[in-house]
Design an enzyme around this catalytic site. Sequence first.
Site, short mmCIF file in Angstrom:
data_model
loop_
_atom_site.label_atom_id
_atom_site.label_comp_id
_atom_site.label_asym_id
_atom_site.label_seq_id
_atom_site.Cartn_x
_atom_site.Cartn_y
_atom_site.Cartn_z
N GLN A 95 22.19 55.38 60.46
CA GLN A 95 21.41 55.60 59.23
C GLN A 95 20.80 54.26 58.83
O GLN A 95 21.48 53.25 58.82
CB GLN A 95 22.39 56.08 58.15
CG GLN A 95 22.02 55.71 56.72
CD GLN A 95 20.79 56.47 56.24
OE1 GLN A 95 20.53 57.59 56.65
NE2 GLN A 95 20.03 55.84 55.36
N THR A 96 19.52 54.27 58.51
CA THR A 96 18.96 53.01 58.02
C THR A 96 17.79 53.24 57.07
O THR A 96 17.07 54.24 57.19
CB THR A 96 18.52 52.09 59.18
OG1 THR A 96 17.93 50.90 58.64
CG2 THR A 96 17.51 52.77 60.09
N ARG A 97 17.64 52.34 56.13
CA ARG A 97 16.47 52.34 55.26
C ARG A 97 15.82 50.96 55.29
O ARG A 97 14.99 50.63 54.45
CB ARG A 97 16.85 52.71 53.83
CG ARG A 97 17.76 51.72 53.14
CD ARG A 97 17.96 52.11 51.68
NE ARG A 97 18.38 51.01 50.85
CZ ARG A 97 19.62 50.80 50.45
NH1 ARG A 97 20.59 51.60 50.84
NH2 ARG A 97 19.90 49.78 49.66
N HIS A 149 17.37 44.26 61.97
CA HIS A 149 17.50 42.86 62.38
C HIS A 149 18.64 42.78 63.39
O HIS A 149 19.25 43.80 63.73
CB HIS A 149 17.74 41.98 61.15
CG HIS A 149 16.61 42.04 60.16
ND1 HIS A 149 15.31 41.71 60.50
CD2 HIS A 149 16.56 42.44 58.86
CE1 HIS A 149 14.53 41.89 59.45
NE2 HIS A 149 15.26 42.34 58.43
N HIS A 158 21.98 44.45 62.66
CA HIS A 158 21.98 45.92 62.77
C HIS A 158 21.89 46.35 64.22
O HIS A 158 22.53 47.32 64.63
CB HIS A 158 20.81 46.53 62.00
CG HIS A 158 20.61 45.96 60.63
ND1 HIS A 158 19.48 45.28 60.27
CD2 HIS A 158 21.42 45.94 59.55
CE1 HIS A 158 19.59 44.88 59.01
NE2 HIS A 158 20.76 45.27 58.56
N GLY A 160 28.67 50.89 58.09
CA GLY A 160 28.84 49.45 57.99
C GLY A 160 29.29 49.05 56.60
O GLY A 160 29.82 49.86 55.84
N ARG A 161 29.06 47.81 56.30
CA ARG A 161 29.41 47.28 54.99
C ARG A 161 28.44 47.85 53.95
O ARG A 161 27.23 47.88 54.15
CB ARG A 161 29.26 45.76 55.07
CG ARG A 161 29.71 45.04 53.85
CD ARG A 161 29.54 43.55 54.06
NE ARG A 161 29.26 42.91 52.79
CZ ARG A 161 28.06 42.84 52.24
NH1 ARG A 161 27.01 43.33 52.84
NH2 ARG A 161 27.91 42.25 51.06
N ASP A 162 28.99 48.32 52.82
CA ASP A 162 28.19 48.80 51.68
C ASP A 162 27.18 49.86 52.08
O ASP A 162 26.02 49.83 51.66
CB ASP A 162 27.48 47.60 51.02
CG ASP A 162 27.07 47.93 49.58
OD1 ASP A 162 27.67 48.84 48.99
OD2 ASP A 162 26.13 47.30 49.06
N HIS A 163 27.63 50.82 52.86
CA HIS A 163 26.74 51.90 53.32
C HIS A 163 26.16 52.65 52.12
O HIS A 163 26.90 53.10 51.25
CB HIS A 163 27.54 52.86 54.22
CG HIS A 163 26.70 53.96 54.81
ND1 HIS A 163 26.23 53.91 56.11
CD2 HIS A 163 26.23 55.12 54.28
CE1 HIS A 163 25.51 55.01 56.35
NE2 HIS A 163 25.49 55.75 55.26
N ALA A 164 24.86 52.79 52.12
CA ALA A 164 24.14 53.55 51.08
C ALA A 164 24.40 53.02 49.68
O ALA A 164 24.23 53.73 48.69
CB ALA A 164 24.48 55.05 51.15
#
Lengths: 390, 390
Positions: free
Chosen positions: A198-200, A204, A207, A292-296
């Site tokens: 998932q990405t917004r 980099h 990621h 990952g860390r702090d997802h969403a």
Amino acid sequence: MSNNLVPAHGGVLKPLLINNETEREQAIRSASELISVKLSSKEESDLIMLATGAFSPLDGFLGQADYEGVVKEMRLSNGLLWPIPITLAVSESIANSIKTGTRIALIASENDSVLASMLVNEKFSYDKKIEAQNVYCTTDSDHPGVDKIFSQGSIYLGGPVEVFSEGEYPEIYEEFARPAETRALFEEKGWSTVAAFQTRNPIHRSHEYLTKVALEVCDGVLIHPVVGKLKTGDIPADIRMKCYRAILDNYYRPENTVLKVYPMEMRYGGPREAILHAIIRQNFGCSHMIIGRDHAGVGDYYGPFDAQQIFDKLEPGDLHLKPLKLDWTFWCNKCEAVVSTKTCPHGKEEHLMISGTKLRDMLANGERPPVEFSRPEVIDILIDYYSSLE
Amino acid sequence: MSNNLVPAHGGVLKPLLINNETEREQAIRSASELISVKLSSKEESDLIMLATGAFSPLDGFLGQADYEGVVKEMRLSNGLLWPIPITLAVSESIANSIKTGTRIALIASENDSVLASMLVNEKFSYDKKIEAQNVYCTTDSDHPGVDKIFSQGSIYLGGPVEVFSEGEYPEIYEEFARPAETRALFEEKGWSTVAAFQTRNPIHRSHEYLTKVALEVCDGVLIHPVVGKLKTGDIPADIRMKCYRAILDNYYRPENTVLKVYPMEMRYGGPREAILHAIIRQNFGCSHMIIGRDHAGVGDYYGPFDAQQIFDKLEPGDLHLKPLKLDWTFWCNKCEAVVSTKTCPHGKEEHLMISGTKLRDMLANGERPPVEFSRPEVIDILIDYYSSLE
């Protein structure tokens, strides 16, 4: 071909788009006679998610029992896991104009297209503060998800939808794909384990590392950016798509990496949104999702690993998809590699960290971050974008 | 403390070392009266594996029914998975001097220590070619595992052992650890998923990468080199231990990485040895084991992924440990990272590959391979070692 993919959430994919041309035309004609309700952009995105089957097994916007189960206990009234209510809000006066048991037309947010019809089974009022607090863990309207609740109408309409159109997404994005299509693609490739990313944001190197760890342990990876409307300051989808395509062309193997998009709007709901992302990805056929860390997350509303820990609280059978919980990742000068808090023993002074704000400033000034931070192909696109803003 | 670790193979750990001092002294005294059999170094290693519980649930050297089940079907006579027979071979004349049903003393391979006693329940002859072909997929005596079969006695003695001593291993290696000890350590650390890394080589960056992928997806990693006798040309255990300690001190986090050794001798048995390695690691408490390219292979006897594919043929419940199947790994100049055949799209010309022979030549000439290939701390030790050989 044998199907080793995870089952859809609740068992069966339920795309709500009317596929038959004749039926669709007939339905659109009938809808022109109906009372119509204009959707917000979030509701429109959700409708298209329903259309594609990404929100399976929902058959429309939630009724009261499902809504309350979701808000209070993250469950539909039949017990199925569902973390964030999928709702259609109208003002009291609009609600008064609609009779329960009648069909209405749903209109696109930014033009007059009739996107769907809906059988209004229920109208109910709801407590905005309770929804915000339970779903987003805050009632602060600076939170973009909370803000959407506070600025919408005070009555929810619940009932099944029949969707006529997926709006402009299929035209705009060649990577637009429905769950049945990604499943067919994964089967064709012979994959049984597929990790979703998932990405917004642009990808980099930190990621990229997450996705490559996932690739090492799964048959394939689905790079799956959200292309619904984002909050101010986020990089628009068309620019991000250029970045994704550039990095996939240069640093991934086409045999095991797939780029597809989905039209939801981010809620920035941290842990509960992570569960929603997982359900959606299971519908798309993914066995794993990178968390990952702090997802969403957004701001400081959630602890950095809340979205990982929430998965530990689920009951067996709630989800077939498994979270791939990964740690904070960064380039380390001593390791001479992208590493994580788990794999690197060195101090922060060795770690290349650039905050979002700092990165934006650098790019806006045409300044290139080190190649250890981001691929040159991505930086080129971002520098172009920021310079076009000025 | 709750125990989330995988169960021992067959259910319970069965260390065969007599722990009680008085009982052990009594047993040693009694053994001095017995007919004694000198062990080969492989048999001595296996005896110590039995002593520690690493070969649980075996209670000694295999009898005929177990032996034949293992050779033909990879199963003990009770149906439990076991891929390589654990045997004690003697010549016909020695066999003739031993009565079935009597106890014998087992003597160390390189000195006169009495290591164990054994109740000889069975004596049986066996077909060396069938064992070689079934276990190692070849009868070529250039294969070091096959060679050991062809050069040993023609009669197997089967029966339970009581072990008095683990030989010199506990003194030589501060990292010597028994399965009950690694399990206690993992529990103390609160781990439930632990990936084992089997190795008989120094850890270069491509191997480091394998362990770090494992670390990203598990609670901890057990770096678990084999320190039993190796084939000629392999780097001796004491040098390798220096390399492991150096790399762990500099590039791993002590909280999630553990270095321990085990005394088995490599068979170089490829796929079947991979299964044996997995059973052993499950006994040590590991939930996963890294299976890379050509695991436990030698020469061209096995396909590069045979040792991964054999796990797909197991029945559910055969193993609790899961293989972490990883691909060929190397530094790529375009990726500017250690990557694998799965995660890198670039051509071979971008990949830094140094064969074992080439590397030995470089090190023997005091020539340093690039830092992308191996950590300087490891190279220092290896250059010292090779220069000491001259």
